[in-house]
Design a protein around this motif. Structure first.
Motif, PDB file in Angstrom:
ATOM      1  N   GLN A 149       0.817  -1.210   0.000  1.00  0.00           N
ATOM      2  CA  GLN A 149       0.000   0.000   0.000  1.00  0.00           C
ATOM      3  C   GLN A 149       0.856   1.266   0.000  1.00  0.00           C
ATOM      4  N   ALA A 150       1.943   1.268   0.781  1.00  0.00           N
ATOM      5  CA  ALA A 150       2.797   2.456   0.839  1.00  0.00           C
ATOM      6  C   ALA A 150       3.461   2.698  -0.512  1.00  0.00           C
ATOM      7  N   THR A 151       3.950   1.639  -1.143  1.00  0.00           N
ATOM      8  CA  THR A 151       4.586   1.792  -2.455  1.00  0.00           C
ATOM      9  C   THR A 151       3.559   2.222  -3.485  1.00  0.00           C
ATOM     10  N   ARG A 152       2.373   1.644  -3.421  1.00  0.00           N
ATOM     11  CA  ARG A 152       1.312   2.007  -4.370  1.00  0.00           C
ATOM     12  C   ARG A 152       0.962   3.488  -4.235  1.00  0.00           C
ATOM     13  N   ALA A 153       0.935   4.006  -3.020  1.00  0.00           N
ATOM     14  CA  ALA A 153       0.642   5.430  -2.814  1.00  0.00           C
ATOM     15  C   ALA A 153       1.715   6.305  -3.451  1.00  0.00           C
ATOM     16  N   LEU A 180       5.912  -4.429 -11.076  1.00  0.00           N
ATOM     17  CA  LEU A 180       6.584  -5.094  -9.962  1.00  0.00           C
ATOM     18  C   LEU A 180       8.072  -4.758  -9.885  1.00  0.00           C
ATOM     19  N   ILE A 181       8.560  -3.929 -10.801  1.00  0.00           N
ATOM     20  CA  ILE A 181       9.949  -3.455 -10.729  1.00  0.00           C
ATOM     21  C   ILE A 181      10.175  -2.573  -9.504  1.00  0.00           C
ATOM     22  N   HIS A 182       9.106  -2.158  -8.863  1.00  0.00           N
ATOM     23  CA  HIS A 182       9.211  -1.272  -7.703  1.00  0.00           C
ATOM     24  C   HIS A 182       9.117  -2.021  -6.374  1.00  0.00           C
ATOM     25  N   TYR A 183       9.156  -3.361  -6.416  1.00  0.00           N
ATOM     26  CA  TYR A 183       8.936  -4.146  -5.211  1.00  0.00           C
ATOM     27  C   TYR A 183      10.072  -5.127  -4.949  1.00  0.00           C
ATOM     28  N   GLU A 184      10.217  -5.510  -3.671  1.00  0.00           N
ATOM     29  CA  GLU A 184      11.206  -6.509  -3.265  1.00  0.00           C
ATOM     30  C   GLU A 184      10.755  -7.903  -3.715  1.00  0.00           C
ATOM     31  N   ALA A 185      11.701  -8.859  -3.712  1.00  0.00           N
ATOM     32  CA  ALA A 185      11.416 -10.204  -4.219  1.00  0.00           C
ATOM     33  C   ALA A 185      10.256 -10.870  -3.479  1.00  0.00           C
ATOM     34  N   LEU A 240       0.188 -16.107 -16.246  1.00  0.00           N
ATOM     35  CA  LEU A 240       0.498 -14.787 -15.723  1.00  0.00           C
ATOM     36  C   LEU A 240       1.886 -14.433 -16.247  1.00  0.00           C
ATOM     37  N   ILE A 241       2.017 -13.242 -16.810  1.00  0.00           N
ATOM     38  CA  ILE A 241       3.310 -12.771 -17.305  1.00  0.00           C
ATOM     39  C   ILE A 241       3.599 -11.431 -16.621  1.00  0.00           C
ATOM     40  N   PHE A 242       4.782 -11.321 -16.041  1.00  0.00           N
ATOM     41  CA  PHE A 242       5.130 -10.065 -15.378  1.00  0.00           C
ATOM     42  C   PHE A 242       6.598  -9.741 -15.632  1.00  0.00           C
ATOM     43  N   THR A 243       6.967  -8.506 -15.332  1.00  0.00           N
ATOM     44  CA  THR A 243       8.367  -8.111 -15.437  1.00  0.00           C
ATOM     45  C   THR A 243       8.870  -7.631 -14.085  1.00  0.00           C
ATOM     46  N   PHE A 244      10.180  -7.761 -13.898  1.00  0.00           N
ATOM     47  CA  PHE A 244      10.831  -7.275 -12.692  1.00  0.00           C
ATOM     48  C   PHE A 244      12.160  -6.643 -13.088  1.00  0.00           C
ATOM     49  N   ALA A 245      12.754  -5.911 -12.166  1.00  0.00           N
ATOM     50  CA  ALA A 245      14.046  -5.268 -12.421  1.00  0.00           C
ATOM     51  C   ALA A 245      15.157  -6.248 -12.053  1.00  0.00           C
ATOM     52  N   PRO A 246      15.949  -6.709 -13.029  1.00  0.00           N
ATOM     53  CA  PRO A 246      16.997  -7.695 -12.727  1.00  0.00           C
ATOM     54  C   PRO A 246      18.132  -7.085 -11.914  1.00  0.00           C
ATOM     55  N   GLY A 247      18.766  -7.906 -11.108  1.00  0.00           N
ATOM     56  CA  GLY A 247      19.824  -7.417 -10.230  1.00  0.00           C
ATOM     57  C   GLY A 247      21.157  -7.265 -10.928  1.00  0.00           C
ATOM     58  N   THR A 248      21.194  -6.404 -11.940  1.00  0.00           N
ATOM     59  CA  THR A 248      22.437  -6.158 -12.666  1.00  0.00           C
ATOM     60  C   THR A 248      23.267  -5.107 -11.933  1.00  0.00           C
ATOM     61  N   PRO A 249      24.606  -5.118 -12.108  1.00  0.00           N
ATOM     62  CA  PRO A 249      25.440  -4.083 -11.478  1.00  0.00           C
ATOM     63  C   PRO A 249      25.014  -2.676 -11.873  1.00  0.00           C
ATOM     64  N   LEU A 250      24.608  -2.491 -13.146  1.00  0.00           N
ATOM     65  CA  LEU A 250      24.199  -1.165 -13.602  1.00  0.00           C
ATOM     66  C   LEU A 250      22.979  -0.667 -12.846  1.00  0.00           C
TER      67      LEU A 250
END
Length: 233
Positions: free
Chosen positions: A10-14, A138-143, A161-171
């Motif tokens: 909820q906090a992240t959604r806000a 879901l790129i804005h959320y923890e695993a 269900l198909i979703f995307t996430f932010a991969p843990g790359t060094p960049l």
């Protein structure tokens, strides 16, 4: 009553609502159109287009008779393409302004097959679907939060269900650290890099009845995102 949301949701959604509906509405309205944008945003637009086309390619070519949820629909670009394949589409987004812009932009040929609403993609009142697609939400959320949200969505998806996430790359990890140095007024919502192996372990615990399908990464300039398919049938 048990809260349907993962802890912190909820906090992240806000924060996302405030960002996309106020701080960055004009930028995202332009990004999801043919309007000229900066070179940096052009790479993001190109990356998002490639990712959107990838997610659509993982759906059946003929979606006639199928119901699809575009979870985090923005102005409805993915919803439009899915509807053109015959799907009945519900798009939901945290930003009422982006949803309103999307409704104004809906082409006449699919207007009767798309419903766009402002709200929470985890809201069970949206109903059940044959396919659920969630791009760059879901790129804005923890695993653990991603896994918990995925479990909620997978329970309402008959086939996938198909979703995307932010991969843990060094960049991405470096960009996140640098972003914390910006003044609060200049910060975008935090993108949280997640290791794929760590995420898959969380998904195995959260969605034991489903199996993981295809996955791929798209990197174009300032855009990096990783797609994961979850098969529920």
């Amino acid at each position: 009553m048990t809260d349907m949301h993962p802890p912190g949701w909820q906090a992240t959604r806000a924060r996302l609502t405030d960002y996309f509906d106020r701080t960055a509405y004009d930028a995202w309205a332009a990004m999801t159109s043919d309007a000229p944008v900066s070179k940096i945003r052009a790479t993001v637009r190109a990356g998002r287009t490639e990712m959107r086309n990838t997610l659509l390619s993982w759906l059946p070519a003929d979606l006639s008779g199928r119901r699809l949820l575009d979870a985090g629909c923005g102005t409805g670009m993915l919803a439009i393409e899915a509807a053109r394949r015959g799907a009945t589409v519900v798009g939901v987004d945290v930003s009422p302004q982006l949803v309103a812009t999307g409704m104004e932009r809906l082409p006449e040929d699919v207007r009767d097959r798309i419903t766009l609403v402002a709200g929470d993609m985890l809201d069970p009142a949206l109903g059940d679907f044959d396919h659920i697609v969630s791009m760059d939400v879901l790129i804005h959320y923890e695993a653990d939060e991603i896994a918990a949200a995925t479990a909620k969505l997978a329970g309402r998806a008959r086939h996938s269900l198909i979703f995307t996430f932010a991969p843990g790359t060094p960049l991405l990890r470096t960009a996140r650290a640098v972003g914390r140095l910006f003044p609060k007024s200049d910060r975008s919502p935090t993108i949280i890099p997640v290791g794929h192996g760590h995420l898959k372990a969380n998904l195995a615990r959260a969605v034991p009845h489903a199996r993981l399908g295809r996955d791929t990464r798209v990197s174009r300039g300032f855009y990096t995102s990783h797609a994961q398919e979850v098969l529920t049938a």
